[in-house]
Write a protein that holds these residues in place. Sequence first.
Motif, PDB file in Angstrom:
ATOM      1  N   SER A   3      49.425  18.923 -32.719  1.00 53.01           N
ATOM      2  CA  SER A   3      48.524  18.066 -31.938  1.00 53.01           C
ATOM      3  C   SER A   3      48.386  16.674 -32.562  1.00 53.01           C
ATOM      4  O   SER A   3      47.900  15.757 -31.917  1.00 53.01           O
ATOM      5  CB  SER A   3      47.157  18.733 -31.821  1.00 53.01           C
ATOM      6  OG  SER A   3      46.597  18.913 -33.106  1.00 53.01           O
ATOM      7  N   ASP A   4      48.790  16.508 -33.805  1.00 56.93           N
ATOM      8  CA  ASP A   4      48.789  15.206 -34.466  1.00 56.93           C
ATOM      9  C   ASP A   4      50.229  14.764 -34.661  1.00 56.93           C
ATOM     10  O   ASP A   4      50.844  15.060 -35.684  1.00 56.93           O
ATOM     11  CB  ASP A   4      48.078  15.280 -35.828  1.00 56.93           C
ATOM     12  CG  ASP A   4      46.605  15.560 -35.688  1.00 56.93           C
ATOM     13  OD1 ASP A   4      46.001  15.076 -34.726  1.00 56.93           O
ATOM     14  OD2 ASP A   4      46.059  16.271 -36.552  1.00 56.93           O
ATOM     15  N   PRO A   5      50.804  14.061 -33.681  1.00 59.65           N
ATOM     16  CA  PRO A   5      52.214  13.678 -33.793  1.00 59.65           C
ATOM     17  C   PRO A   5      52.464  12.803 -35.022  1.00 59.65           C
ATOM     18  O   PRO A   5      51.703  11.880 -35.306  1.00 59.65           O
ATOM     19  CB  PRO A   5      52.490  12.907 -32.513  1.00 59.65           C
ATOM     20  CG  PRO A   5      51.299  13.025 -31.660  1.00 59.65           C
ATOM     21  CD  PRO A   5      50.187  13.563 -32.480  1.00 59.65           C
ATOM     22  N   ARG A  38      50.779  -3.731 -43.432  1.00 58.19           N
ATOM     23  CA  ARG A  38      52.031  -2.964 -43.375  1.00 58.19           C
ATOM     24  C   ARG A  38      52.206  -2.202 -42.069  1.00 58.19           C
ATOM     25  O   ARG A  38      53.178  -1.479 -41.891  1.00 58.19           O
ATOM     26  CB  ARG A  38      52.103  -1.989 -44.553  1.00 58.19           C
ATOM     27  CG  ARG A  38      51.162  -0.813 -44.432  1.00 58.19           C
ATOM     28  CD  ARG A  38      51.342   0.137 -45.588  1.00 58.19           C
ATOM     29  NE  ARG A  38      50.644   1.383 -45.321  1.00 58.19           N
ATOM     30  CZ  ARG A  38      50.626   2.404 -46.128  1.00 58.19           C
ATOM     31  NH1 ARG A  38      51.282   2.349 -47.272  1.00 58.19           N
ATOM     32  NH2 ARG A  38      49.985   3.501 -45.806  1.00 58.19           N
ATOM     33  N   THR A  39      51.273  -2.353 -41.111  1.00 57.17           N
ATOM     34  CA  THR A  39      51.287  -1.563 -39.891  1.00 57.17           C
ATOM     35  C   THR A  39      51.681  -2.385 -38.671  1.00 57.17           C
ATOM     36  O   THR A  39      51.127  -3.449 -38.416  1.00 57.17           O
ATOM     37  CB  THR A  39      49.901  -0.934 -39.641  1.00 57.17           C
ATOM     38  OG1 THR A  39      49.537  -0.157 -40.782  1.00 57.17           O
ATOM     39  CG2 THR A  39      49.904  -0.046 -38.422  1.00 57.17           C
ATOM     40  N   LEU A  45      52.357   3.522 -30.607  1.00 58.38           N
ATOM     41  CA  LEU A  45      52.671   3.972 -31.961  1.00 58.38           C
ATOM     42  C   LEU A  45      51.981   3.118 -33.015  1.00 58.38           C
ATOM     43  O   LEU A  45      51.778   1.918 -32.825  1.00 58.38           O
ATOM     44  CB  LEU A  45      54.181   3.887 -32.228  1.00 58.38           C
ATOM     45  CG  LEU A  45      55.116   4.662 -31.332  1.00 58.38           C
ATOM     46  CD1 LEU A  45      56.566   4.397 -31.741  1.00 58.38           C
ATOM     47  CD2 LEU A  45      54.822   6.154 -31.358  1.00 58.38           C
ATOM     48  N   LEU A  46      51.671   3.744 -34.125  1.00 60.35           N
ATOM     49  CA  LEU A  46      51.283   3.048 -35.352  1.00 60.35           C
ATOM     50  C   LEU A  46      52.417   3.289 -36.331  1.00 60.35           C
ATOM     51  O   LEU A  46      52.696   4.437 -36.707  1.00 60.35           O
ATOM     52  CB  LEU A  46      49.975   3.608 -35.907  1.00 60.35           C
ATOM     53  CG  LEU A  46      48.753   3.440 -35.021  1.00 60.35           C
ATOM     54  CD1 LEU A  46      47.563   4.183 -35.620  1.00 60.35           C
ATOM     55  CD2 LEU A  46      48.425   1.979 -34.843  1.00 60.35           C
ATOM     56  N   GLU A  69      56.203   5.638 -41.637  1.00 57.79           N
ATOM     57  CA  GLU A  69      55.328   6.749 -41.282  1.00 57.79           C
ATOM     58  C   GLU A  69      54.788   6.400 -39.906  1.00 57.79           C
ATOM     59  O   GLU A  69      54.103   5.387 -39.739  1.00 57.79           O
ATOM     60  CB  GLU A  69      54.210   6.933 -42.298  1.00 57.79           C
ATOM     61  CG  GLU A  69      54.733   7.489 -43.604  1.00 57.79           C
ATOM     62  CD  GLU A  69      53.635   7.947 -44.552  1.00 57.79           C
ATOM     63  OE1 GLU A  69      52.466   7.542 -44.388  1.00 57.79           O
ATOM     64  OE2 GLU A  69      53.969   8.715 -45.457  1.00 57.79           O
ATOM     65  N   ILE A  70      55.134   7.233 -38.923  1.00 53.96           N
ATOM     66  CA  ILE A  70      54.814   6.935 -37.538  1.00 53.96           C
ATOM     67  C   ILE A  70      53.826   7.965 -37.013  1.00 53.96           C
ATOM     68  O   ILE A  70      54.060   9.168 -37.098  1.00 53.96           O
ATOM     69  CB  ILE A  70      56.079   6.944 -36.665  1.00 53.96           C
ATOM     70  CG1 ILE A  70      57.137   6.013 -37.256  1.00 53.96           C
ATOM     71  CG2 ILE A  70      55.740   6.567 -35.229  1.00 53.96           C
ATOM     72  CD1 ILE A  70      58.498   6.140 -36.612  1.00 53.96           C
ATOM     73  N   THR A  71      52.725   7.477 -36.459  1.00 56.99           N
ATOM     74  CA  THR A  71      51.732   8.316 -35.810  1.00 56.99           C
ATOM     75  C   THR A  71      51.431   7.712 -34.442  1.00 56.99           C
ATOM     76  O   THR A  71      51.824   6.586 -34.150  1.00 56.99           O
ATOM     77  CB  THR A  71      50.434   8.421 -36.642  1.00 56.99           C
ATOM     78  OG1 THR A  71      49.928   7.101 -36.880  1.00 56.99           O
ATOM     79  CG2 THR A  71      50.690   9.116 -37.985  1.00 56.99           C
TER      80      THR A  71
END
Length: 116
Positions: A3-5, A38-39, A45-46, A69-71
Amino acid sequence: MSSDPYCKVYLTGPKREASRTAMQAALITAVGGRFENRTLRTDGLLIDLITNTDGRGETDFIGWPFYLEITAEAGHADAEPFVASIRRLLGGLRGQAIQVVPSCDFEDQLQEFSCR
């Protein structure tokens, strides 16, 4: 997919060379958006661009100089659009001769866009 991609992507430039500034520019070219520290926020996407301090110049992707790191941003956690956004990102990077190797639970859905 959970549930947390989440997806981690190792990346390096042509001939294993690239600066942080060059990687930021390549990411913006690939998917748009703009960096805040850095984001990069884009397409739901983040994307955090992180210097791989564990990398010691090894030729294996684990030692490449950067990783992402992609969320998903809040409200964008649906699996299908998340995977599609990462496909676009990887395709856009590969189109700029950036080598990418995704490491995530759904990397089999990204294989056609990875460089191994």
